[in-house]
Design a protein around this motif. Structure first.
Motif, PDB file in Angstrom:
ATOM      1  N   ALA A 160      77.212  29.405  96.091  1.00 28.59           N
ATOM      2  CA  ALA A 160      75.880  28.917  96.479  1.00 28.59           C
ATOM      3  C   ALA A 160      75.848  28.519  97.953  1.00 28.59           C
ATOM      4  O   ALA A 160      74.875  28.802  98.663  1.00 28.59           O
ATOM      5  N   ILE A 161      76.899  27.884  98.427  1.00 30.79           N
ATOM      6  CA  ILE A 161      76.961  27.479  99.830  1.00 30.79           C
ATOM      7  C   ILE A 161      77.102  28.691 100.737  1.00 30.79           C
ATOM      8  O   ILE A 161      76.397  28.828 101.741  1.00 30.79           O
ATOM      9  N   VAL A 162      78.017  29.593 100.389  1.00 32.60           N
ATOM     10  CA  VAL A 162      78.281  30.769 101.215  1.00 32.60           C
ATOM     11  C   VAL A 162      77.048  31.653 101.327  1.00 32.60           C
ATOM     12  O   VAL A 162      76.748  32.187 102.395  1.00 32.60           O
ATOM     13  N   ARG A 163      76.288  31.786 100.263  1.00 28.40           N
ATOM     14  CA  ARG A 163      75.098  32.645 100.275  1.00 28.40           C
ATOM     15  C   ARG A 163      74.025  32.158 101.244  1.00 28.40           C
ATOM     16  O   ARG A 163      73.181  32.938 101.669  1.00 28.40           O
ATOM     17  N   ARG A 164      74.059  30.888 101.600  1.00 25.68           N
ATOM     18  CA  ARG A 164      73.065  30.351 102.551  1.00 25.68           C
ATOM     19  C   ARG A 164      73.446  30.628 103.995  1.00 25.68           C
ATOM     20  O   ARG A 164      72.643  30.442 104.898  1.00 25.68           O
ATOM     21  N   GLU A 165      74.681  31.055 104.220  1.00 23.64           N
ATOM     22  CA  GLU A 165      75.194  31.216 105.579  1.00 23.64           C
ATOM     23  C   GLU A 165      75.167  32.673 106.021  1.00 23.64           C
ATOM     24  O   GLU A 165      75.202  33.581 105.213  1.00 23.64           O
ATOM     25  N   ARG A 166      75.098  32.869 107.327  1.00 16.78           N
ATOM     26  CA  ARG A 166      75.182  34.214 107.906  1.00 16.78           C
ATOM     27  C   ARG A 166      76.475  34.384 108.702  1.00 16.78           C
ATOM     28  O   ARG A 166      76.891  35.480 109.004  1.00 16.78           O
ATOM     29  N   HIS A 167      77.099  33.254 109.086  1.00 17.59           N
ATOM     30  CA  HIS A 167      78.312  33.260 109.892  1.00 17.59           C
ATOM     31  C   HIS A 167      79.258  32.189 109.358  1.00 17.59           C
ATOM     32  O   HIS A 167      78.835  31.056 109.133  1.00 17.59           O
ATOM     33  N   ILE A 168      80.522  32.553 109.168  1.00 18.42           N
ATOM     34  CA  ILE A 168      81.520  31.601 108.680  1.00 18.42           C
ATOM     35  C   ILE A 168      82.790  31.771 109.518  1.00 18.42           C
ATOM     36  O   ILE A 168      83.262  32.894 109.720  1.00 18.42           O
ATOM     37  N   ALA A 169      83.337  30.657 109.982  1.00 18.64           N
ATOM     38  CA  ALA A 169      84.600  30.679 110.724  1.00 18.64           C
ATOM     39  C   ALA A 169      85.734  30.286 109.784  1.00 18.64           C
ATOM     40  O   ALA A 169      85.616  29.321 109.033  1.00 18.64           O
ATOM     41  N   LEU A 170      86.803  31.051 109.807  1.00 19.58           N
ATOM     42  CA  LEU A 170      87.960  30.789 108.960  1.00 19.58           C
ATOM     43  C   LEU A 170      89.156  30.397 109.815  1.00 19.58           C
ATOM     44  O   LEU A 170      89.469  31.059 110.799  1.00 19.58           O
ATOM     45  N   ASP A 171      89.828  29.335 109.421  1.00 14.01           N
ATOM     46  CA  ASP A 171      91.017  28.872 110.112  1.00 14.01           C
ATOM     47  C   ASP A 171      92.251  29.512 109.478  1.00 14.01           C
ATOM     48  O   ASP A 171      92.175  30.152 108.424  1.00 14.01           O
ATOM     49  N   SER A 172      93.391  29.313 110.096  1.00 10.98           N
ATOM     50  CA  SER A 172      94.623  29.946 109.636  1.00 10.98           C
ATOM     51  C   SER A 172      94.980  29.588 108.195  1.00 10.98           C
ATOM     52  O   SER A 172      95.504  30.420 107.458  1.00 10.98           O
ATOM     53  N   MET A 173      94.697  28.373 107.786  1.00  9.26           N
ATOM     54  CA  MET A 173      95.037  27.978 106.415  1.00  9.26           C
ATOM     55  C   MET A 173      94.331  28.862 105.384  1.00  9.26           C
ATOM     56  O   MET A 173      94.893  29.176 104.338  1.00  9.26           O
ATOM     57  N   CYS A 174      93.108  29.276 105.679  1.00 16.34           N
ATOM     58  CA  CYS A 174      92.389  30.153 104.747  1.00 16.34           C
ATOM     59  C   CYS A 174      93.160  31.444 104.517  1.00 16.34           C
ATOM     60  O   CYS A 174      93.318  31.887 103.381  1.00 16.34           O
ATOM     61  N   PHE A 175      93.651  32.036 105.585  1.00 16.97           N
ATOM     62  CA  PHE A 175      94.395  33.281 105.459  1.00 16.97           C
ATOM     63  C   PHE A 175      95.742  33.068 104.773  1.00 16.97           C
ATOM     64  O   PHE A 175      96.172  33.885 103.958  1.00 16.97           O
ATOM     65  N   ILE A 176      96.397  31.981 105.100  1.00 17.26           N
ATOM     66  CA  ILE A 176      97.676  31.680 104.456  1.00 17.26           C
ATOM     67  C   ILE A 176      97.476  31.482 102.961  1.00 17.26           C
ATOM     68  O   ILE A 176      98.225  32.037 102.148  1.00 17.26           O
ATOM     69  N   TYR A 177      96.472  30.735 102.569  1.00 20.99           N
ATOM     70  CA  TYR A 177      96.179  30.545 101.137  1.00 20.99           C
ATOM     71  C   TYR A 177      95.874  31.881 100.470  1.00 20.99           C
ATOM     72  O   TYR A 177      96.306  32.145  99.349  1.00 20.99           O
ATOM     73  N   TYR A 178      95.118  32.723 101.146  1.00 18.64           N
ATOM     74  CA  TYR A 178      94.742  34.014 100.576  1.00 18.64           C
ATOM     75  C   TYR A 178      95.960  34.923 100.418  1.00 18.64           C
ATOM     76  O   TYR A 178      96.209  35.466  99.335  1.00 18.64           O
ATOM     77  N   PHE A 179      96.738  35.096 101.487  1.00 17.88           N
ATOM     78  CA  PHE A 179      97.882  36.008 101.446  1.00 17.88           C
ATOM     79  C   PHE A 179      98.982  35.533 100.504  1.00 17.88           C
ATOM     80  O   PHE A 179      99.676  36.337  99.893  1.00 17.88           O
ATOM     81  N   GLU A 180      99.147  34.229 100.371  1.00 19.60           N
ATOM     82  CA  GLU A 180     100.190  33.703  99.487  1.00 19.60           C
ATOM     83  C   GLU A 180      99.673  33.432  98.077  1.00 19.60           C
ATOM     84  O   GLU A 180     100.397  32.921  97.243  1.00 19.60           O
ATOM     85  N   ALA A 181      98.427  33.781  97.813  1.00 22.51           N
ATOM     86  CA  ALA A 181      97.810  33.591  96.492  1.00 22.51           C
ATOM     87  C   ALA A 181      97.988  32.147  96.009  1.00 22.51           C
ATOM     88  O   ALA A 181      98.429  31.898  94.884  1.00 22.51           O
ATOM     89  N   HIS A 182      97.616  31.213  96.865  1.00 25.95           N
ATOM     90  CA  HIS A 182      97.697  29.788  96.523  1.00 25.95           C
ATOM     91  C   HIS A 182      96.868  29.540  95.262  1.00 25.95           C
ATOM     92  O   HIS A 182      95.722  29.997  95.145  1.00 25.95           O
ATOM     93  N   ALA A 183      97.441  28.834  94.306  1.00 21.90           N
ATOM     94  CA  ALA A 183      96.802  28.639  92.997  1.00 21.90           C
ATOM     95  C   ALA A 183      95.448  27.941  93.098  1.00 21.90           C
ATOM     96  O   ALA A 183      94.505  28.299  92.388  1.00 21.90           O
TER      97      ALA A 183
END
Length: 79
Positions: free
Chosen positions: A8-31
Motif C-alpha cells: 500500500a505504501i509503495v503503490r503511492r510512490e513514484r520514486h524509492i531510494a534503496l540503501d545497501s542493507m536492502c540489497f544485502i537482505y535481498y541477496f542473502e534472503a534474510h528471513a
C-alpha cells in the motif's frame, strides 16, 4: 510492517531510494527483511516505480563475503 501494508505504501510512490542493507537482505534472503525488499523490487517492476541507489551502495554490496564475515560483522548484516 507486513507485506500488504508495504505494498500500500509503495503503490503511492513514484520514486524509492534503496540503501545497501536492502540489497544485502535481498541477496542473502534474510528471513525477516528479504521478503519486504523483494516486494519493493517486484512492485517497482509491475507499477513502473523508479528505484535509486548510490555508487557507495554498490560498493558496499559488492564487497567480498570474506570481508563481511570478519569479526562477527556478518551478524550485524543479518540483524
Amino acid at each position: 510492517m507486513g507485506i500488504k501494508q508495504l505494498i500500500a505504501i509503495v503503490r503511492r510512490e513514484r520514486h524509492i531510494a534503496l540503501d545497501s542493507m536492502c540489497f544485502i537482505y535481498y541477496f542473502e534472503a534474510h528471513a525477516r527483511y528479504g521478503p519486504l525488499v523483494k516486494t519493493i523490487i517486484e512492485q517497482s517492476i509491475t507499477r513502473d516505480i523508479a528505484l535509486y541507489t548510490s555508487t557507495v551502495t554498490l560498493a558496499e554490496t559488492m564487497v567480498e563475503s570474506s570481508l563481511i564475515e570478519k569479526e562477527g560483522s556478518r551478524i550485524f548484516y543479518k540483524e
